[in-house]
Scaffold this active site. Structure first.
Site, PDB file in Angstrom:
ATOM      1  CD  GLU A 137      -2.764  -0.567   2.466  1.00 26.26           C
ATOM      2  OE1 GLU A 137      -2.825   0.280   3.144  1.00 26.26           O
ATOM      3  OE2 GLU A 137      -3.610  -1.615   2.732  1.00 26.26           O
ATOM      4  CD  GLU A 194     -12.028   1.285   0.554  1.00 25.49           C
ATOM      5  OE1 GLU A 194     -12.579   0.220   0.949  1.00 25.49           O
ATOM      6  OE2 GLU A 194     -10.674   1.409   0.581  1.00 25.49           O
ATOM      7  CE  LYS A 234     -10.600   1.903   4.242  1.00 25.92           C
ATOM      8  NZ  LYS A 234      -9.175   1.665   4.024  1.00 25.92           N
ATOM      9  CD  GLU A 292      -7.349   6.970   7.483  1.00 30.63           C
ATOM     10  OE1 GLU A 292      -7.408   6.010   7.188  1.00 30.63           O
ATOM     11  OE2 GLU A 292      -6.290   7.401   7.802  1.00 30.63           O
TER      12      GLU A 292
END
Length: 452
Positions: A271, A325, A328, A334
Site C-alpha cells: 500500500e 471508501e 472508513k 481516510e
C-alpha cells in the site's frame, strides 16, 4: 511515523551498504510492477464485473483485494490480471488452530476459481502489530497451515504467502541505514522472517510518505514526499543519496532485514498513495498532490530505478486505492485515497503506463473560453487499449455509440481510432470537458483542432 533514530557504527553500515549493492547487482531482475488496491468498504460500489472493466480500461495488471470474495474472484477470471487476496485478521484464529480449516478454505474459496483467476499471492492478516488485540501470534501458524494446504494442492511454488506490515513495525526508520525492527515484536518477527526466507516470499509493507510529511512538515518537505525534490538528503553513514521519502522508507526496511541477517528477503510495497481530500488540518490532501505523487511513483517504479540501497532492483508496488471508501472512520483523508469515486468518476487521471505528464491540472475545467477543445484517440495507443477504452465508454461510461454503428452517420471512416475518437469526445464533452475526462489510461489526448 518514525523519522529520526540512533545510528549504527559507520564501519558496520558501510560494509552493509556494500553487501546490499552487490546483492542487487548479482540478483536477477524480471521488472518492477505497479498494482492497485481494490477495497470495498464503501456504499454504492460498482459490481465486480464493472470493476474489472474499469481496471482493464486503466491497463492495471495487478490487483490486491482484502478477502476471497467469490463474486470478485469470478469476475477476474480469464482476464490475465494477477490477484493478491487476503485472509482478514478476524479469520486468523481458525486458520491458526487447525490444518483442516486451511484445507477447507482452499478447497472452497480458491481451487474452484484457480487458475482461470490468476491468484499469485495470499496475505495472511494485515498490519497485525497495529491491531488493538494481540493477534500477531496467530499469523505464522496460520501461514504455515495455508502453505501446507497449497503444498497438498501442488501450488506452493505458484502462490506465495506473506502478511502485510505497517512501517510502525520499525523502531528506527531515519536515516535509512539505521532501520531497525521494534524489539517488542521479536516474538512475531523471528518466525515470520524464517518463514519468508524458507518460502522465498516477500516482506510486505505499507509505506505512506503522506503521513511522514503531514505529521512532521518541519522535517519533511512536501516536494521530498511527492518525488519533486531538487535536492538530495544524504545518509551520512552510507553516503547514499535520497531524493524522495518513499525510497528512504523502503530502504529502512531493507536495512532492518539485513541487521537480522535476512538480506535475501525482497520487499514488496502493498500500500502507498496520497489522499485527494482531508480534514481542515490536512491542507495538502488535494487532487493535485495525489496525482503528482502517484504519477511520479508509477514512473519511478516502472523504470526499474530501484532504491539507493538496491539500485535497479525489482520493486512491486500497489497504489491505495481504486475507490474512495466512505465507510472508513477517522479523519476525512481516510475516506479519500481513491483514484475513483464509487460511481466511477475520476478524482484525477492516472496513466499506469507512466506516459502522462506530471503537471496535468486535475481540478479545473480545461476547456478554453471558446469551447474549442476536443478529445480524440491517441495514435500511440495500442489497438487493445483503444478497444478496451471504447468498450468502457460505450458501456459503463454511458455514451450512446449508436452513431458509429454500420450505416449510421459517423460509421465512416470505419476504423477503431475513428470510432474511439467519436466516443472519447462525446464522453469528454458530457463530463465537463476536463482533463480527467480525456484520460482513458493514456489512450485519449486533447486537441484544439476540430477532428470532424
Amino acid at each position: 511515523m518514525l523519522l529520526f533514530a540512533s545510528r549504527h557504527s559507520g564501519s558496520d553500515i558501510e560494509l552493509q551498504g556494500i553487501i546490499l549493492f552487490l546483492s542487487s547487482v548479482i540478483g536477477s531482475c524480471s521488472g518492477s510492477s505497479i498494482g492497485v488496491c481494490y477495497g470495498r468498504n464503501a456504499d454504492d460500489l460498482p459490481t465486480p464485473d464493472k470493476v474489472v472493466e474499469l481496471v482493464k480500461l486503466q491497463n492495471i495488471k495487478y490487483v490486491r483485494i482484502y478477502d476471497s470474495n467469490i463474486q470478485v474472484l469470478k469476475a477476474f477470471a480469464n482476464t490475465g490480471i494477477e490477484l493478491m487476496i487476503g485472509i482478514p485478521n478476524s479469520d486468523l484464529l481458525p486458520f491458526a488452530q487447525f490444518q483442516s480449516n486451511a484445507d477447507t478454505w482452499l478447497k472452497n474459496n480458491i481451487l474452484p476459481y484457480y487458475p482461470a483467476t490468476k491468484i499469485t499471492y495470499i496475505t495472511v492478516g494485515a498490519e497485525v502489530t497495529e491491531a488493538p488485540s494481540n493477534i500477531s501470534a496467530l499469523v505464522v501458524p496460520a501461514m504455515w497451515n495455508v502453505f501446507t494446504a497449497l503444498k497438498k494442492a501442488g501450488l506452493k511454488k505458484k502462490i506465495k504467502i506473506s502478511t502485510t506490515n505497517s512501517l510502525g513495525i520499525l523502531s528506527c526508520s531515519y536515516p535509512p541505514s539505521a532501520g531497525a525492527f521494534n524489539s517488542s515484536h521479536a516474538y512475531f518477527l523471528k518466525p515470520l522472517l524464517e518463514f519468508l526466507a524458507k518460502s522465498r516470499s516477500p516482506f510486505m509493507v505499507n509505506t505512506y510518505p503522506y503521513y511522514a510529511y503531514r505529521d512532521s512538515p518541519t522535517n519533511v518537505s512536501l516536494d521530498y514526499a511527492l518525488f519533486e525534490s531538487s535536492s538530495e538528503v544524504i545518509d551520512q553513514s552510507t553516503g547514499l543519496l535520497y531524493t524522495n521519502m518513499f525510497d528512504s522508507q523502503v530502504d529502512a526496511i531493507y536495512f532492518a532485514l539485513m541487521a537480522l541477517n535476512f538480506s535475501t528477503i525482497e520487499v514488496m510495497v502493498t500500500e502507498t498513495g496520497w489522499p485527494s481530500k482531508g480534514s481542515a488540518e490536512e491542507v495538502d490532501a488535494t487532487p493535485d498532490n495525489a496525482h503528482t505523487y502517484n504519477t511520479n511513483l508509477i514512473r519511478h517504479v516502472i523504470n526499474d530505478t530501484g532504491t539507493p540501497a538496491r539500485p535497479g532492483n525489482e520493486l512491486d508496488v500497489y497504489i491505495f486505492s481504486l475507490f474512495n471508501e466512505n465507510r472508513k472512520p477517522g479523519l476525512e483523508s481516510e475516506r479519500n485515497w481513491g483514484i475513483f469515486d464509487p460511481d466511477q468518476t475520476s478524482i484525477y487521471n492516472l496513466d499506469f503506463n507512466g506516459r502522462a505528464p506530471v503537471d496535468v491540472t486535475t481540478e479545473t475545467n480545461a476547456t478554453n473560453s471558446n469551447g474549442t477543445w476536443w478529445c480524440i484517440a491517441s495514435s500511440e495507443a495500442s489497438e487493445t487499449d483503444l478497444q478496451n477504452s471504447l468498450d468502457w465508454v460505450c458501456g459503463s461510461g454511458n455514451v450512446d455509440c449508436s452513431a458509429v454503428q454500420p450505416s449510421q452517420p459517423c460509421f465512416e471512416p470505419d476504423s477503431l481510432i475513428s470510432h474511439a475518437s467519436y466516443a472519447f469526445n462525446t464522453y469528454y464533452q458530457q463530463n465537463g470537458a476536463t482533463d480527467i475526462a480525456c484520460g482513458f489510461g493514456g489512450s485519449g489526448v486533447k486537441t484544439d483542432t476540430d477532428p470532424s
